[in-house]
Structure formats: structure tokens, C-alpha cells
Design a protein around this motif. Structure first.
Motif, mmCIF file in Angstrom:
data_model
loop_
_atom_site.group_PDB
_atom_site.id
_atom_site.type_symbol
_atom_site.label_atom_id
_atom_site.label_comp_id
_atom_site.label_asym_id
_atom_site.label_seq_id
_atom_site.Cartn_x
_atom_site.Cartn_y
_atom_site.Cartn_z
ATOM 1 N N HIS A 216 0.850 -1.196 0.000
ATOM 2 C CA HIS A 216 0.000 0.000 0.000
ATOM 3 C C HIS A 216 0.883 1.242 0.000
ATOM 4 O O HIS A 216 1.983 1.225 0.546
ATOM 5 C CB HIS A 216 -0.882 -0.060 1.252
ATOM 6 N N ARG A 217 0.382 2.335 -0.589
ATOM 7 C CA ARG A 217 1.134 3.595 -0.689
ATOM 8 C C ARG A 217 2.513 3.354 -1.314
ATOM 9 O O ARG A 217 3.543 3.854 -0.827
ATOM 10 C CB ARG A 217 1.295 4.264 0.663
ATOM 11 N N THR A 218 2.517 2.595 -2.384
ATOM 12 C CA THR A 218 3.761 2.188 -3.031
ATOM 13 C C THR A 218 4.343 3.313 -3.872
ATOM 14 O O THR A 218 3.621 4.020 -4.568
ATOM 15 C CB THR A 218 3.494 0.969 -3.942
ATOM 16 N N ILE A 219 5.656 3.422 -3.797
ATOM 17 C CA ILE A 219 6.392 4.265 -4.738
ATOM 18 C C ILE A 219 7.419 3.374 -5.422
ATOM 19 O O ILE A 219 7.917 2.419 -4.826
ATOM 20 C CB ILE A 219 7.100 5.461 -4.064
ATOM 21 N N GLU A 220 7.686 3.679 -6.679
ATOM 22 C CA GLU A 220 8.778 3.021 -7.381
ATOM 23 C C GLU A 220 9.949 3.980 -7.359
ATOM 24 O O GLU A 220 9.830 5.122 -7.799
ATOM 25 C CB GLU A 220 8.380 2.706 -8.823
ATOM 26 N N ARG A 221 11.063 3.546 -6.811
ATOM 27 C CA ARG A 221 12.239 4.407 -6.696
ATOM 28 C C ARG A 221 13.241 4.017 -7.786
ATOM 29 O O ARG A 221 13.619 2.857 -7.900
ATOM 30 C CB ARG A 221 12.879 4.280 -5.318
ATOM 31 N N ILE A 222 13.637 5.016 -8.571
ATOM 32 C CA ILE A 222 14.589 4.791 -9.652
ATOM 33 C C ILE A 222 15.876 5.523 -9.323
ATOM 34 O O ILE A 222 15.849 6.718 -9.016
ATOM 35 C CB ILE A 222 14.008 5.297 -10.995
ATOM 36 N N HIS A 223 16.995 4.798 -9.380
ATOM 37 C CA HIS A 223 18.316 5.386 -9.141
ATOM 38 C C HIS A 223 19.085 5.439 -10.456
ATOM 39 O O HIS A 223 19.135 4.449 -11.184
ATOM 40 C CB HIS A 223 19.126 4.530 -8.151
ATOM 41 N N VAL A 224 19.667 6.576 -10.747
ATOM 42 C CA VAL A 224 20.566 6.730 -11.891
ATOM 43 C C VAL A 224 21.738 7.567 -11.400
ATOM 44 O O VAL A 224 21.580 8.754 -11.104
ATOM 45 C CB VAL A 224 19.876 7.411 -13.095
ATOM 46 N N GLY A 225 22.885 6.948 -11.298
ATOM 47 C CA GLY A 225 24.056 7.654 -10.781
ATOM 48 C C GLY A 225 23.800 8.128 -9.362
ATOM 49 O O GLY A 225 23.409 7.354 -8.490
ATOM 50 N N LYS A 226 23.994 9.414 -9.133
ATOM 51 C CA LYS A 226 23.790 10.003 -7.804
ATOM 52 C C LYS A 226 22.421 10.656 -7.667
ATOM 53 O O LYS A 226 22.182 11.439 -6.751
ATOM 54 C CB LYS A 226 24.890 11.039 -7.507
ATOM 55 N N LYS A 227 21.505 10.361 -8.586
ATOM 56 C CA LYS A 227 20.165 10.941 -8.547
ATOM 57 C C LYS A 227 19.137 9.829 -8.352
ATOM 58 O O LYS A 227 19.375 8.679 -8.712
ATOM 59 C CB LYS A 227 19.863 11.683 -9.848
ATOM 60 N N TYR A 228 17.996 10.212 -7.788
ATOM 61 C CA TYR A 228 16.891 9.266 -7.675
ATOM 62 C C TYR A 228 15.573 10.013 -7.793
ATOM 63 O O TYR A 228 15.491 11.219 -7.577
ATOM 64 C CB TYR A 228 16.956 8.473 -6.360
ATOM 65 N N GLY A 229 14.567 9.269 -8.170
ATOM 66 C CA GLY A 229 13.231 9.835 -8.281
ATOM 67 C C GLY A 229 12.210 8.806 -7.838
ATOM 68 O O GLY A 229 12.437 7.596 -7.961
ATOM 69 N N ASP A 230 11.095 9.284 -7.311
ATOM 70 C CA ASP A 230 10.025 8.412 -6.822
ATOM 71 C C ASP A 230 8.781 8.591 -7.677
ATOM 72 O O ASP A 230 8.319 9.714 -7.880
ATOM 73 C CB ASP A 230 9.683 8.745 -5.367
ATOM 74 N N ILE A 231 8.247 7.477 -8.144
ATOM 75 C CA ILE A 231 7.014 7.490 -8.920
ATOM 76 C C ILE A 231 5.916 6.873 -8.062
ATOM 77 O O ILE A 231 6.022 5.700 -7.684
ATOM 78 C CB ILE A 231 7.163 6.690 -10.222
#
Length: 135
Positions: free
Chosen positions: A44-59
Motif C-alpha cells: 500500500h502507498r507504493t512508490i517506485e524508486r529509480i536510481h541513476v548515478g547520484k540521482k533518484y526519483g520516486d514514482i
């Protein structure tokens, strides 16, 4: 605390924030709501976390049902350690991280093509090339 075999030991993890790594490489973070004997998960309340190098983003993904056979790793997220800035990572927008991910995938494909070309020039073939020819 008594030891319970198999997925029964996950009962103690219900209603806690979990990190799940899937077989396809995706990373999900959310609250574990349900499990079954096959280790199928409802998050529940899931986010997909994507890492690229030293950056990340949450979907944001909402409620996620994961088939147990696709789970590679599952572990509780420590609320105090959940801050990625402690790891010198920069949080970026969804658009920016997806663009960075696409660029990384394109670079990976170019490297793969260059390796295959170099192998061909040397008279070698690879399993990857044979698998690509099969499709």
C-alpha cells in the motif's frame, strides 16, 4: 519470538514500511498489507524508486500486488535511515529521472552493440547474439 518457517515469518512485517526489489530490477517502497503462502505481496502507498548515478526519483504507484516469484529481496525500511540525502543522493522530478534512465539504457545498448561488433570482427559469436537472432 518464535521462528516460523517460510512466508509465515513475514506476518510480523505486516503494516510496516518495506523495500522490495523485483526480479526485473525495479525497487518498490511501501507498506506491506498482506501476504500469502506463495509470498505474494500486497503493498500500500507504493512508490517506485529509480536510481541513476547520484540521482533518484520516486514514482507514486498506489496499491501494488506482487507475485511472490518476482520478489528478489524484501526488507523493512528504517524510518530514520529512509533519507537518501544521507547517501549524497539528489532527489529529482519524475520526468528528470525517467529521462536519465532512458539515456542510461541507450548508453548500455550502444556499449552492448559495440562489444558484439568487436566480437564479430574477431570471428567470435556470443550467446546474446544467438538469442537475438532467434527473435
Amino acid at each position: 519470538m518464535d521462528y516460523m518457517p517460510g512466508t509465515a515469518s513475514l506476518i510480523e512485517e505486516i503494516d510496516k514500511k518495506q523495500l522490495v526489489v523485483l526480479r526485473d530490477g525495479r525497487t518498490l517502497i511501501g507498506i506491506l498489507r498482506s501476504i500469502d503462502q506463495f509470498a505474494n505481496l500486497v503493498i500500500h502507498r507504493t512508490i517506485e524508486r529509480i536510481h541513476v548515478g547520484k540521482k533518484y526519483g520516486d514514482i507514486p504507484r498506489g496499491i501494488f500486488v506482487v507475485r511472490g516469484e518476482n520478489v528478489v529481496l524484501l526488507g523493512e525500511v528504517d524510518g530514520e535511515m529512509d533519507n537518501e540525502s544521507d547517501l549524497n543522493l539528489e532527489k529529482v522530478s519524475v520526468e528528470e529521472i525517467l529521462q536519465a534512465q532512458r539515456k542510461q539504457q541507450e548508453e548500455h545498448m550502444e556499449e552492448k552493440k559495440a562489444k558484439l561488433k568487436a566480437m564479430k570482427e574477431r570471428g567470435l559469436s556470443s550467446n546474446v547474439e544467438q538469442q537475438d537472432d532467434a527473435f
